[in-house]
Design a protein around this motif. Structure first.
Motif, PDB file in Angstrom:
ATOM      1  N   HIS A   1      39.810  42.218  38.763  1.00 17.14           N
ATOM      2  CA  HIS A   1      40.203  40.822  38.966  1.00 17.14           C
ATOM      3  C   HIS A   1      40.996  40.302  37.764  1.00 17.14           C
ATOM      4  O   HIS A   1      41.920  39.490  37.921  1.00 17.14           O
TER       5      HIS A   1
ATOM      6  N   ARG B   1      44.345  41.505  38.404  1.00 18.61           N
ATOM      7  CA  ARG B   1      44.973  40.734  39.483  1.00 18.61           C
ATOM      8  C   ARG B   1      45.428  39.350  39.021  1.00 18.61           C
ATOM      9  O   ARG B   1      46.524  38.882  39.380  1.00 18.61           O
TER      10      ARG B   1
ATOM     11  N   TYR C   1      50.662  42.872  38.481  1.00 22.09           N
ATOM     12  CA  TYR C   1      49.694  43.248  39.518  1.00 22.09           C
ATOM     13  C   TYR C   1      50.376  43.574  40.850  1.00 22.09           C
ATOM     14  O   TYR C   1      51.298  42.896  41.278  1.00 22.09           O
TER      15      TYR C   1
ATOM     16  N   ASN D   1      49.157  45.729  44.821  1.00 23.40           N
ATOM     17  CA  ASN D   1      48.099  46.431  45.543  1.00 23.40           C
ATOM     18  C   ASN D   1      48.137  47.922  45.221  1.00 23.40           C
ATOM     19  O   ASN D   1      47.085  48.582  45.138  1.00 23.40           O
TER      20      ASN D   1
ATOM     21  N   ALA E   1      46.241  48.456  42.125  1.00 19.27           N
ATOM     22  CA  ALA E   1      44.792  48.455  42.339  1.00 19.27           C
ATOM     23  C   ALA E   1      44.329  49.832  42.813  1.00 19.27           C
ATOM     24  O   ALA E   1      43.259  50.315  42.417  1.00 19.27           O
TER      25      ALA E   1
END
Length: 477
Positions: A306, A309, A315, A317, A320
């Motif tokens: 987080h 993010r 950031y 996806n 991640a």
């Protein structure tokens, strides 16, 4: 290498080894039992818990987790809001409906036995489930919950060829059993850690399937933080610990645009604390969490992700996904060469492992090469060496919840330290993992998830203990 599908699992709180593992073991027992007999032949069920599972099992809802598993529920799919409804026939009517198909009489006081002073040879987290059949024969299996929701049976535990770490994904393109081998593979093939892990995963699964699973894990982590920020009240178990994430979230939102906040260079750390608290309060309440790599340390990786993010402009996806893949390599090495079980090596194996995984994942996201990632992971473990597991009242509340917040901040600092360096470090990752394993072996059992030492004893002598029969039911999760 342990697969990302094994290392990150959606389960329930409050413990991966004491709640998720026992429920998985009960599922395995049903499958095994059906190969030997019909459910209608079963007349009784007996459960025996040993070592740490018995010492802190009531505070970790081990008994109810096994019962839920015998009812046919699984950690990844159970609706935790309905656990009270599922358990009511057992508590009020003394009827256990095996796999939802066949009911037998079951008295919790009589048919669950706790042997906290007896540790079976293979692992401190052991349980035996026995089915008594109509012809008088007894079919039983012993299982070991070895951390992170991983479970093996006694037959595998006694097999010298069985790796206790966990299921593996077999022959892979870029095998590694140590950090040195991982680094060599990355250099030889010009791969980042996440690229190497993805290639190994894709040897047995299509990339789309791997990505879909990674996305589901990240989504579950974000959902858990959201629920933790929305839910207040008192955590179950008798300590009367008040949930703090909800109030902290409201406070941070109100202060977000204030000049003092905007000039505060460490304001992001308040949010990292919030993310970790939110997850671990949900875990302590028996809600759905992601083992990362355990439930006791479930807040660290989500909190750092987080942070990525919300506070790192790059950031994405895809980033991640890389974070989780990179973390998988670190968690795999720790689990294969040491342990992620608090009952085996103390909290250094839980919070220390999660801190190392998060530090390495963040280091790659920040542009760190494989050497810097391993440096970050080494820092994460090194500065958690000797960390004991001494939960007050046998509950994952004090000091566990705050410990995740501290571990998340430490992981961020480890990544930043490593990325400012050149990847070289005096103590290698392999050596610090070996040190953690030896430290755990030297640690007294009182400090390894038995609630018989440390804060569990000295924090407050008015706190009810598991020996006084405090059993937790998570009825409104």
């Amino acid at each position: 290498m342990i697969s990302v599908f094994d290392l990150f699992k959606i389960g329930i709180g409050p413990s991966s080894s004491h709640t998720v593992g026992p429920m998985v073991a009960a599922n395995l027992f049903l499958v095994s039992l059906l190969k030997q007999a019909k459910l209608t032949d079963v007349t009784a069920i007996e459960i025996e818990l040993y070592g740490s599972l018995a010492a802190t099992g009531k505070g970790h809802a081990t008994d109810t987790a096994i019962l839920l598993g015998l009812l046919g529920h699984k950690p990844s799919t159970i609706d935790t809001r309905l656990t009270d409804q599922y358990l009511t026939p057992i508590f009020s009517e003394q009827q256990l409906n095996l796999s939802g198909e066949h009911s037998v009489g079951f008295d919790i006081e009589r048919d669950i036995r706790w042997y906290g002073d007896t540790v079976l040879p293979y692992h401190p987290n052991a349980m035996t489930i026995c089915a008594v059949l109509a012809d008088g024969t007894r079919y039983q299996q012993t299982y070991y919950s070895v951390g992170g929701g991983f479970v093996i049976n006694e037959e595998d535990a006694n097999d010298p060829e069985q790796d206790s770490a966990a299921p593996t994904i077999g022959r892979i393109p870029y095998p590694f059993d140590s950090a040195a081998e991982l680094l060599e593979q990355c250099h030889l093939h010009n791969l980042t850690v996440s690229e190497l892990v993805l290639a190994n995963e894709c040897h047995y699964r299509h990339k789309d399937e791997v990505y879909a699973y990674l996305d589901s894990i990240w989504e579950a982590m974000q959902d858990c933080v959201t629920r933790g920020c929305e839910n207040g009240g008192i955590l179950p178990g008798g300590l009367n610990v008040r949930r703090r994430a909800q109030a902290l979230h409201l406070q941070l939102c109100a202060e977000k645009d204030l000049p003092a906040t905007k000039s505060d260079k460490l304001a992001a750390m308040d949010w990292v604390d919030l993310y970790a608290l939110a997850v671990n309060e949900e875990n302590a309440n028996g809600g759905n969490v992601v083992t990362a790599p355990t439930n006791g340390a479930a807040g660290i990786i989500p909190a750092v992700m987080h942070y990525y993010r919300d506070f790192i402009a790059s950031y994405s996806n895809d980033g991640a996904r890389k974070f989780l893949l990179n973390s998988t390599a670190i968690g795999s090495l720790i689990k294969q060469n040491a342990s992620i079980s608090g009952a085996e090596v103390g909290c250094q194996g839980e919070v220390g492992s999660a801190c190392a995984m998060a530090a390495s994942g963040l280091a790659e996201i920040m542009g760190g090469d494989p050497a810097k990632c391993l440096n970050a992971a080494e820092i994460g473990i090194e500065h958690n060496l000797g960390l004991t597991c001494d939960p007050v009242g046998g509950l994952v509340q004090v000091p566990c919840i705050e410990r995740n917040a501290m571990g998340a901040v430490k992981a961020i600092n480890a990544a930043r330290l490593a990325c400012r360096g050149n990847g070289e470090h005096f103590v290698s990752f392999d050596k610090v993992v070996k040190t953690m394993k030896q430290t755990g072996a030297d640690m007294l059992d009182n400090y390894k998830e038995t609630s018989r030492g440390g804060l569990a004893v000295y924090a407050d002598n008015r706190i009810p203990t598991v020996s006084q029969g405090v059993s937790v039911k998570y009825s409104q999760c």
